[in-house]
Design a protein around this motif. Structure first.
Motif, PDB file in Angstrom:
ATOM      1  N   LYS A  13       0.835  -1.197   0.000  1.00 19.52           N
ATOM      2  CA  LYS A  13       0.000   0.000   0.000  1.00 19.52           C
ATOM      3  C   LYS A  13       0.875   1.255   0.000  1.00 19.52           C
ATOM      4  N   PRO A  14       1.240   1.739  -1.161  1.00 20.30           N
ATOM      5  CA  PRO A  14       2.100   2.926  -1.234  1.00 20.30           C
ATOM      6  C   PRO A  14       1.380   4.180  -0.758  1.00 20.30           C
ATOM      7  N   GLU A  15       2.157   5.123  -0.265  1.00 19.48           N
ATOM      8  CA  GLU A  15       1.631   6.440   0.073  1.00 19.48           C
ATOM      9  C   GLU A  15       1.567   7.268  -1.205  1.00 19.48           C
ATOM     10  N   VAL A  16       0.412   7.862  -1.469  1.00 19.46           N
ATOM     11  CA  VAL A  16       0.208   8.619  -2.703  1.00 19.46           C
ATOM     12  C   VAL A  16      -0.137  10.067  -2.352  1.00 19.46           C
ATOM     13  N   LYS A  17       0.683  10.983  -2.821  1.00 20.03           N
ATOM     14  CA  LYS A  17       0.446  12.410  -2.633  1.00 20.03           C
ATOM     15  C   LYS A  17       0.116  13.031  -3.980  1.00 20.03           C
ATOM     16  N   ALA A  18      -1.047  13.670  -4.069  1.00 19.19           N
ATOM     17  CA  ALA A  18      -1.513  14.261  -5.323  1.00 19.19           C
ATOM     18  C   ALA A  18      -1.215  15.756  -5.381  1.00 19.19           C
ATOM     19  N   PHE A  19      -0.935  16.231  -6.590  1.00 22.32           N
ATOM     20  CA  PHE A  19      -0.687  17.647  -6.846  1.00 22.32           C
ATOM     21  C   PHE A  19      -1.553  18.063  -8.028  1.00 22.32           C
ATOM     22  N   PHE A  20      -2.534  18.929  -7.780  1.00 23.23           N
ATOM     23  CA  PHE A  20      -3.471  19.345  -8.826  1.00 23.23           C
ATOM     24  C   PHE A  20      -3.010  20.647  -9.463  1.00 23.23           C
ATOM     25  N   ASP A 207     -11.389  -5.528  -7.778  1.00 25.30           N
ATOM     26  CA  ASP A 207     -12.336  -4.451  -7.506  1.00 25.30           C
ATOM     27  C   ASP A 207     -11.818  -3.447  -6.482  1.00 25.30           C
ATOM     28  N   ASP A 208     -10.987  -3.903  -5.539  1.00 23.58           N
ATOM     29  CA  ASP A 208     -10.481  -3.022  -4.488  1.00 23.58           C
ATOM     30  C   ASP A 208      -9.274  -2.200  -4.918  1.00 23.58           C
ATOM     31  N   MET A 209      -8.777  -2.432  -6.112  1.00 24.04           N
ATOM     32  CA  MET A 209      -7.632  -1.665  -6.597  1.00 24.04           C
ATOM     33  C   MET A 209      -7.973  -0.180  -6.643  1.00 24.04           C
ATOM     34  N   ARG A 210      -7.119   0.644  -6.041  1.00 25.56           N
ATOM     35  CA  ARG A 210      -7.286   2.097  -6.107  1.00 25.56           C
ATOM     36  C   ARG A 210      -6.843   2.586  -7.489  1.00 25.56           C
ATOM     37  N   LEU A 211      -7.633   3.457  -8.081  1.00 24.09           N
ATOM     38  CA  LEU A 211      -7.313   4.049  -9.371  1.00 24.09           C
ATOM     39  C   LEU A 211      -7.111   5.549  -9.211  1.00 24.09           C
ATOM     40  N   PHE A 212      -6.036   6.053  -9.795  1.00 25.13           N
ATOM     41  CA  PHE A 212      -5.706   7.475  -9.716  1.00 25.13           C
ATOM     42  C   PHE A 212      -5.692   8.072 -11.117  1.00 25.13           C
ATOM     43  N   MET A 213      -6.500   9.138 -11.295  1.00 29.21           N
ATOM     44  CA  MET A 213      -6.685   9.760 -12.598  1.00 29.21           C
ATOM     45  C   MET A 213      -5.589  10.782 -12.886  1.00 29.21           C
ATOM     46  N   CYS A 214      -5.328  10.997 -14.172  1.00 26.97           N
ATOM     47  CA  CYS A 214      -4.393  12.039 -14.587  1.00 26.97           C
ATOM     48  C   CYS A 214      -5.087  13.393 -14.757  1.00 26.97           C
ATOM     49  N   HIS A 215      -6.398  13.354 -14.982  1.00 27.46           N
ATOM     50  CA  HIS A 215      -7.157  14.599 -15.174  1.00 27.46           C
ATOM     51  C   HIS A 215      -8.515  14.502 -14.502  1.00 27.46           C
ATOM     52  N   ASP A 216      -9.006  15.660 -14.072  1.00 27.05           N
ATOM     53  CA  ASP A 216     -10.402  15.762 -13.643  1.00 27.05           C
ATOM     54  C   ASP A 216     -10.866  17.184 -13.891  1.00 27.05           C
ATOM     55  N   TYR A 217     -12.130  17.329 -14.290  1.00 24.04           N
ATOM     56  CA  TYR A 217     -12.654  18.628 -14.693  1.00 24.04           C
ATOM     57  C   TYR A 217     -13.853  19.070 -13.851  1.00 24.04           C
ATOM     58  N   GLY A 218     -14.065  18.419 -12.702  1.00 23.36           N
ATOM     59  CA  GLY A 218     -15.145  18.843 -11.820  1.00 23.36           C
ATOM     60  C   GLY A 218     -16.504  18.723 -12.484  1.00 23.36           C
ATOM     61  N   GLN A 219     -16.829  17.520 -12.940  1.00 28.43           N
ATOM     62  CA  GLN A 219     -18.075  17.273 -13.666  1.00 28.43           C
ATOM     63  C   GLN A 219     -19.280  17.858 -12.933  1.00 28.43           C
ATOM     64  N   GLY A 221     -19.913  20.687 -11.847  1.00 23.63           N
ATOM     65  CA  GLY A 221     -19.627  21.637 -10.778  1.00 23.63           C
ATOM     66  C   GLY A 221     -19.161  21.028  -9.473  1.00 23.63           C
ATOM     67  N   ARG A 222     -18.976  19.698  -9.420  1.00 23.31           N
ATOM     68  CA  ARG A 222     -18.501  19.095  -8.179  1.00 23.31           C
ATOM     69  C   ARG A 222     -17.031  19.455  -7.944  1.00 23.31           C
ATOM     70  N   GLU A 223     -16.541  19.163  -6.739  1.00 19.42           N
ATOM     71  CA  GLU A 223     -15.141  19.401  -6.428  1.00 19.42           C
ATOM     72  C   GLU A 223     -14.258  18.461  -7.256  1.00 19.42           C
ATOM     73  N   ILE A 224     -13.035  18.894  -7.491  1.00 14.58           N
ATOM     74  CA  ILE A 224     -12.074  18.071  -8.227  1.00 14.58           C
ATOM     75  C   ILE A 224     -11.798  16.790  -7.447  1.00 14.58           C
ATOM     76  N   GLN A 225     -11.804  15.654  -8.154  1.00 12.51           N
ATOM     77  CA  GLN A 225     -11.519  14.352  -7.549  1.00 12.51           C
ATOM     78  C   GLN A 225     -10.535  13.599  -8.435  1.00 12.51           C
ATOM     79  N   TRP A 226      -9.797  12.686  -7.828  1.00 12.40           N
ATOM     80  CA  TRP A 226      -8.815  11.944  -8.634  1.00 12.40           C
ATOM     81  C   TRP A 226      -8.647  10.492  -8.216  1.00 12.40           C
ATOM     82  N   GLU A 227      -9.330  10.045  -7.170  1.00 10.65           N
ATOM     83  CA  GLU A 227      -9.181   8.662  -6.734  1.00 10.65           C
ATOM     84  C   GLU A 227     -10.518   7.937  -6.721  1.00 10.65           C
ATOM     85  N   THR A 228     -10.525   6.725  -7.276  1.00 10.09           N
ATOM     86  CA  THR A 228     -11.700   5.863  -7.239  1.00 10.09           C
ATOM     87  C   THR A 228     -11.200   4.424  -7.160  1.00 10.09           C
ATOM     88  N   THR A 229     -12.054   3.459  -7.484  1.00  8.06           N
ATOM     89  CA  THR A 229     -11.646   2.047  -7.470  1.00  8.06           C
ATOM     90  C   THR A 229     -12.108   1.365  -8.746  1.00  8.06           C
TER      91      THR A 229
END
Length: 297
Positions: A13-20, A207-219, A221-229
């Motif tokens: 389980k690596p530590e992941v730090k995001a920079f938007f 299914d439990d694999m964490r997925l990290f996106m390269c882009h997000d556009y706040g679909q 009007g929601r807040e920017i997000q980058w992690e899902t599964t």
């Protein structure tokens, strides 16, 4: 072992730090090996004021500061693909912190295609030699004690790769957040049917694999997000979730792409990123220029 026959270890389980980066809606990552101080940087950004022709490094400096402040050792700089919407900050970071710069082996296809479009001379190498490592499908590499693995996922571009690091997977532009779907497939070398197949490879991970996106556009009007599964994407992704067929996806993607404008930074981004983040060579006066091909893209 996942259903896609790629080696996966969710216990790491690596530590992941995001920079938007709000200018390009790009998310870059510092990924730390849980067993050491080793880390990797994924999809860094170099800042450009295109109208002024000015390059700066605020985003990359933030990543460098994080690595230094936490006394991490940078071993890899990963480009998931040749980005068309931002310029890579990898060589700037590499010059200060070291590490190897890696991209998918099909970078040579990108270099050949856009070398012609930008009328690059014979001095522009089209063999991927600007990078330290050209990954093949299924390749593995080490970040400290952690084994990372590479999946070839063409469709958005021929050189797209997804990187699996323990229980964290970095999708590049192959997938977006569930409410945003998938990336376009109409760039030179892109293909919607191929992209669908690549997405299915990603969705075959646990299914439990964490997925990290390269882009997000706040679909919507929601807040920017980058992690899902993987599980969330399989169920809810608006383009491929819920068992949508390849035919449905290709029809939607083709119609949608025909309505999209070119990314604002595609011209500088491609010229720089196909050179592993380096600017084109200076002319006899020491000045550096970017080209604007007319009616080519």
């Amino acid at each position: 072992m996942s259903g896609s026959n790629y080696p996966v270890d969710l216990s790491v389980k690596p530590e992941v730090k995001a920079f938007f980066d709000p200018a390009t809606n790009t998310i870059s990552y510092v990924v730390k090996d849980p067993s050491s101080s080793a880390c990797a940087v994924v999809d860094s950004v170099m800042d450009i004021d295109y109208a002024a022709g000015r390059i700066t490094y605020d985003h990359a400096d933030e990543i460098i500061a994080h690595i230094r402040d936490n006394e991490l050792e940078l071993e890899w700089l990963i480009e998931t693909h040749v980005h068309a919407d931002h310029l890579s900050g990898a060589p700037y970071i590499q010059k200060q912190l070291g590490g190897k710069l890696g991209i998918g082996e099909k970078i040579t296809v990108i270099q050949e295609t856009f070398g012609k479009i930008f009328n690059e001379g014979t001095e522009f190498q089209r063999d991927g030699s600007q990078f330290d490592m050209l990954f093949k499908d299924g390749d593995t590499y080490k970040i400290g004690e952690m084994t990372a693995m590479v999946m070839c996922t063409p469709g958005h571009t021929p050189a797209c790769m997804v990187h699996v690091m323990g229980n964290a997977t970095f999708t590049g532009d192959t997938l977006f957040m569930p409410d945003s779907g998938s990336a376009r497939a109409d760039f030179p070398g892109g293909d919607a049917a191929t992209l669908y197949d690549s997405i299915q490879k990603v969705l075959a991970l646990p299914d439990d694999m964490r997925l990290f996106m390269c882009h997000d556009y706040g679909q919507n009007g929601r807040e920017i997000q980058w992690e899902t599964t993987v599980g969330e994407e399989k169920e809810h992704n608006i383009h491929v979730g819920g068992g949508k067929s390849k035919e449905e996806f290709v029809k939607f993607r083709t119609e949608r792409d025909a309505q999209l404008a070119m990314p604002k930074l595609i011209i500088p981004s491609l010229q720089v990123n196909m050179r592993a983040g380096q600017l084109p060579p200076s002319d006899d006066t020491g000045r550096t220029f970017l080209k604007v091909p007319i009616n080519e893209l």
